[in-house]
Design a protein around this motif. Structure first.
Motif, PDB file in Angstrom:
ATOM      1  N   ALA A 124      30.201  46.355  37.096  1.00 46.56           N
ATOM      2  CA  ALA A 124      30.103  46.064  35.552  1.00 46.56           C
ATOM      3  C   ALA A 124      29.703  44.754  35.078  1.00 46.56           C
ATOM      4  O   ALA A 124      29.446  44.674  34.046  1.00 46.56           O
ATOM      5  N   TYR A 126      26.362  48.798  30.316  1.00 43.27           N
ATOM      6  CA  TYR A 126      25.819  50.330  30.131  1.00 43.27           C
ATOM      7  C   TYR A 126      26.189  50.610  28.507  1.00 43.27           C
ATOM      8  O   TYR A 126      27.109  50.351  28.115  1.00 43.27           O
ATOM      9  N   PHE A 146      35.487  44.114  16.357  1.00 40.70           N
ATOM     10  CA  PHE A 146      35.640  43.065  17.320  1.00 40.70           C
ATOM     11  C   PHE A 146      36.400  43.573  18.464  1.00 40.70           C
ATOM     12  O   PHE A 146      36.047  43.277  19.737  1.00 40.70           O
ATOM     13  N   ASP A 147      37.343  44.509  18.204  1.00 40.66           N
ATOM     14  CA  ASP A 147      38.204  44.937  19.207  1.00 40.66           C
ATOM     15  C   ASP A 147      37.579  45.924  20.206  1.00 40.66           C
ATOM     16  O   ASP A 147      37.471  46.049  21.510  1.00 40.66           O
ATOM     17  N   LEU A 171      35.202  43.891  22.298  1.00 38.82           N
ATOM     18  CA  LEU A 171      36.029  42.990  23.327  1.00 38.82           C
ATOM     19  C   LEU A 171      36.433  43.927  24.497  1.00 38.82           C
ATOM     20  O   LEU A 171      36.634  43.476  25.661  1.00 38.82           O
ATOM     21  N   LEU A 172      36.295  45.128  24.338  1.00 42.64           N
ATOM     22  CA  LEU A 172      36.522  45.881  25.680  1.00 42.64           C
ATOM     23  C   LEU A 172      35.320  45.833  26.675  1.00 42.64           C
ATOM     24  O   LEU A 172      35.687  46.036  27.863  1.00 42.64           O
ATOM     25  N   GLY A 173      34.206  45.438  26.244  1.00 42.90           N
ATOM     26  CA  GLY A 173      33.334  44.923  27.148  1.00 42.90           C
ATOM     27  C   GLY A 173      33.614  44.080  28.114  1.00 42.90           C
ATOM     28  O   GLY A 173      33.112  43.604  29.082  1.00 42.90           O
ATOM     29  N   HIS A 206      36.472  43.650  29.702  1.00 47.21           N
ATOM     30  CA  HIS A 206      36.975  44.152  30.764  1.00 47.21           C
ATOM     31  C   HIS A 206      36.884  43.691  32.142  1.00 47.21           C
ATOM     32  O   HIS A 206      37.815  43.405  32.992  1.00 47.21           O
ATOM     33  N   PRO A 207      35.604  43.872  32.616  1.00 48.28           N
ATOM     34  CA  PRO A 207      35.008  43.473  34.227  1.00 48.28           C
ATOM     35  C   PRO A 207      35.222  42.023  34.422  1.00 48.28           C
ATOM     36  O   PRO A 207      35.531  41.615  35.512  1.00 48.28           O
ATOM     37  N   MET A 234      27.859  49.065  20.049  1.00 53.85           N
ATOM     38  CA  MET A 234      27.855  49.572  21.439  1.00 53.85           C
ATOM     39  C   MET A 234      26.729  48.622  22.492  1.00 53.85           C
ATOM     40  O   MET A 234      27.113  48.279  23.653  1.00 53.85           O
ATOM     41  N   ARG A 286      28.800  45.588  23.102  1.00 53.44           N
ATOM     42  CA  ARG A 286      29.830  45.734  23.957  1.00 53.44           C
ATOM     43  C   ARG A 286      29.150  45.666  25.481  1.00 53.44           C
ATOM     44  O   ARG A 286      29.779  45.258  26.376  1.00 53.44           O
ATOM     45  N   GLN A 317      29.512  42.208  28.644  1.00 52.18           N
ATOM     46  CA  GLN A 317      29.852  42.243  30.076  1.00 52.18           C
ATOM     47  C   GLN A 317      29.006  41.268  30.646  1.00 52.18           C
ATOM     48  O   GLN A 317      29.273  41.055  31.854  1.00 52.18           O
TER      49      GLN A 317
END
Lengths: 271, 363
Positions: free
Chosen positions: A76, A81, A95-96, A99-101, A103-104, A147, A150, A154
């Protein structure tokens, strides 16, 4: 950055393979469009590259290392992706969501670096005004940018997108496509996108992969791949391909449309 | 919005947004403290607010009463300290455990209807309790008193989880089907519980019934340590996982593309959550609607970010169950109305309201 597929096969356990021996060598920053009819295995192909799916045969190498050699997190960080659509069962703010992006890259807590990266990417994509809106309140075009954001936080070297321009109006189709092209030029990112729009692919891609029955039918520049013969063979559709400003432009033909007869009533549609 | 926002402006706005969410958590914490104080003043023994607080402060500062010479004070101190206080603490802990379990379960199952009920965990635990009380069958041989009932609840709550774990790979993908599987298991368990109730005597049936509805009577200090430690540990783990829970709420494929193996984490969470829920059920029975409604109410105020929904659910769940317990005792001090009736009575309409209003499409 190099992605090498050699004899890649995949089937969902039913015995008839979705991918039937794909061999491809993609390297360096550029925009690559993957084209082909519905169900030909385009999404399956990109899912096999970033470990969403496990290939049933053949090899997938990312930067010279087989994908089995990567953890999901390591993958990731290399490959971003952008899915066709994203769930909004539990909508977050934009924003949140972006922010998930992170995670890696993230530890147990959200770092200041994570927050700054998100803010920068939102600014870069021109959606800073949406930062505190909720994802499910957005239009299709705005969602697509979120998206994409996001995927970009990464900080990947490759970004793969599943039909990024579907559902978008013509202005947003061009906007997203232009952004992707810029990313490949200014950030040195390899952009791999699945598309159904031959003309968008022709206008913005450096290379095009045309798939047919689980195999690669043709690879090359848009001029090489998007020919009337190839389109007839793969899609079963008659077309005319003309040259507009140095790019092939596909005009679809349907000679049978007029033979379906006249309406028996006088249709009305006024204002 | 006016003008162009720089990245710093976005960060400022985000930190204000975060500040508001922390403010909500602080307000909830205050509410829990206030409700705790209200809770210890309600009861059969008509003590005034001043008397109760006097007794509490005296007890905490080490004052003791001699049973023989100061019987009245000794008795009141006993009531407040050995019955009301542990009961209120238990309500806080159990409410927190049920609500946080519901919140996490909804995220890992990606389904707003997931809660200990719909996944079959409650029915499993209830069957364990019924078996212990009706058949005298308790795991570990510690008897029906003590930990026997709780252990039974724990063991049987694991059955639906096991079914989910074992069937998971065979069920085609969607976590929603796991909920259907859980519902099927829970029907099976409920019918077994019903059979047990048919063959037993009136008194046992009445006791099991209280468990079926959920009650907070009969709780003492002895009921606290196990539930408290399981809840604290579980909550800390979920808080640490809250970022991952956010990723889990996405499609499993999206989660993988972001570097998270959803299937593995889902199973770890389900085992953890059933532990938390089963321990509560082992002492207080099946208190419904807390796990279902509380997380949604929290989400309506501060959104679905689990970094705030998890602590928010802990606090709001505690306040909710405390509040419902106060209402149940205020309506009838002799405790004929189990708290589970009140949570359902409050929870069901709230749930309907949430469905109808459905702002922001929480589901």
């Amino acid at each position: 950055m190099r992605i090498e597929l050699d004899g890649l096969t995949f089937d969902y356990g039913s015995g008839n393979p979705v991918l039937d021996g794909i061999t491809l060598d993609m390297a360096e920053p550029q925009v690559i469009s993957i084209l082909g009819p519905n169900g030909v295995g385009k999404s399956t192909l990109i899912h096999c590259i970033n470990k969403i799916l496990k290939p049933t045969g053949g090899t997938v190498m990312v930067d010279g290392i087989g994908v089995d050699g990567y953890t999901l997190k390591e993958m990731a960080r290399k490959v971003g992706y952008v899915p066709y659509s994203s769930s909004d069962t539990f909508p977050l703010t934009v924003f949140d969501t972006v922010l998930l992006g992170r995670h890696p890259h993230a530890g147990w807590r959200t770092s200041d670096e994570d927050l700054e990266t998100v803010a920068d990417v939102l600014d870069r994509l021109g959606i800073q005004d949406l930062a505190m809106r909720y994802f499910d309140e957005l239009s299709a075009g705005q969602r697509q940018r979120v998206m994409l954001a996001r995927g970009l936080v990464q900080k990947p070297r490759v970004i793969m997108l599943d039909e990024p321009t579907s559902n978008l109006d013509i202005r947003h189709q061009l906007g997203i496509s232009r952004t992707l092209k810029e990313l490949s030029r200014t950030d040195g990112i390899m952009v791999i996108m699945i598309s159904h729009d031959l003309n968008i692919a022709a206008r913005y891609s450096d290379h095009v992969v045309l798939m047919h029955e689980g195999r690669v039918f043709s690879v090359g520049t848009p001029e090489e791949v998007l020919t009337e013969d190839n389109i007839r063979e793969v899609y079963g559709v008659e077309s005319r391909v003309i040259d507009v400003d140095g790019h092939p432009y596909v005009i679809l033909r349907d000679d049978d449309a007029d033979s379906s007869g006249d309406l028996s009533v006088e249709p009305v549609c006024n204002r | 919005m006016t003008g162009h926002q720089s990245p710093d402006d976005i960060l400022d706005e985000y930190s204000r947004h975060t500040g508001r969410r922390f403010l909500f958590l602080a307000a909830l914490a205050v509410a829990v403290a206030v409700l705790f104080l209200v809770s210890v003043t309600v009861g059969t023994r008509g003590l005034s607010v001043a008397e109760v607080f006097g007794l509490l402060i005296d007890h905490l500062s080490g004052v003791t009463y001699d049973r023989a010479t100061e019987y009245g004070l000794w008795f009141d101190d006993n009531i407040v300290w050995n019955y009301r206080v542990p009961r209120a603490i238990f309500a806080i802990v159990a409410g927190a455990a049920l609500a946080v379990a519901g919140a996490a379960m909804q995220s890992v199952m990606k389904n707003p209807l997931a809660d200990p009920y719909t996944t079959g965990i409650s029915s499993g635990a209830l069957l364990g309790v019924a078996m212990a009380m009706v058949l005298g069958f308790a795991v570990g041989g510690s008897g029906v008193d003590g930990f026997g009932i709780t252990l039974n609840a724990l063991l049987f709550s694991m059955v639906p989880v096991l079914v989910i774990v074992v069937l998971g790979p065979y069920i085609n993908g969607s976590p929603s089907t796991l909920i259907l599987a859980g519902t099927a298991v829970s029907y099976l368990f409920n019918s077994l519980t019903s059979i047990l109730l048919v063959i037993t005597d009136q008194a046992t049936m009445a006791t099991v019934y209280r468990w079926q509805v959920g009650h907070l009577g009969d709780l003492t200090w002895d009921s606290i340590p196990l539930v408290l430690s399981v809840t604290v540990v579980g909550t800390l783990v979920l808080l640490a996982l809250s970022n991952r829970l956010n990723v889990m709420s996405l499609d499993d494929r999206d989660a993988r593309a972001l570097g998270l193996d959803g299937e593995g984490l889902r199973m770890v969470c389900l085992v953890l959550l059933s532990f938390m829920v089963a321990t509560v059920i082992g002492y207080a029975g099946v208190i419904g609607f807390v796990g279902l409604v509380v997380p949604h109410m929290v989400r309506m105020v501060i959104g679905s970010d689990n970094r705030f929904v998890i602590p928010g659910s802990v606090l709001f769940g505690a306040a909710f169950l405390l509040g419902c317990d106060i209402v149940s005792r205020a309506m009838d001090v002799s405790e004929l109305i189990p708290v589970g009736v009140v949570t359902a009575f409050v929870g069901a309409p709230v749930f309907l309201y949430l469905i109808v209003r459905n702002r922001r499409g929480v589901w």
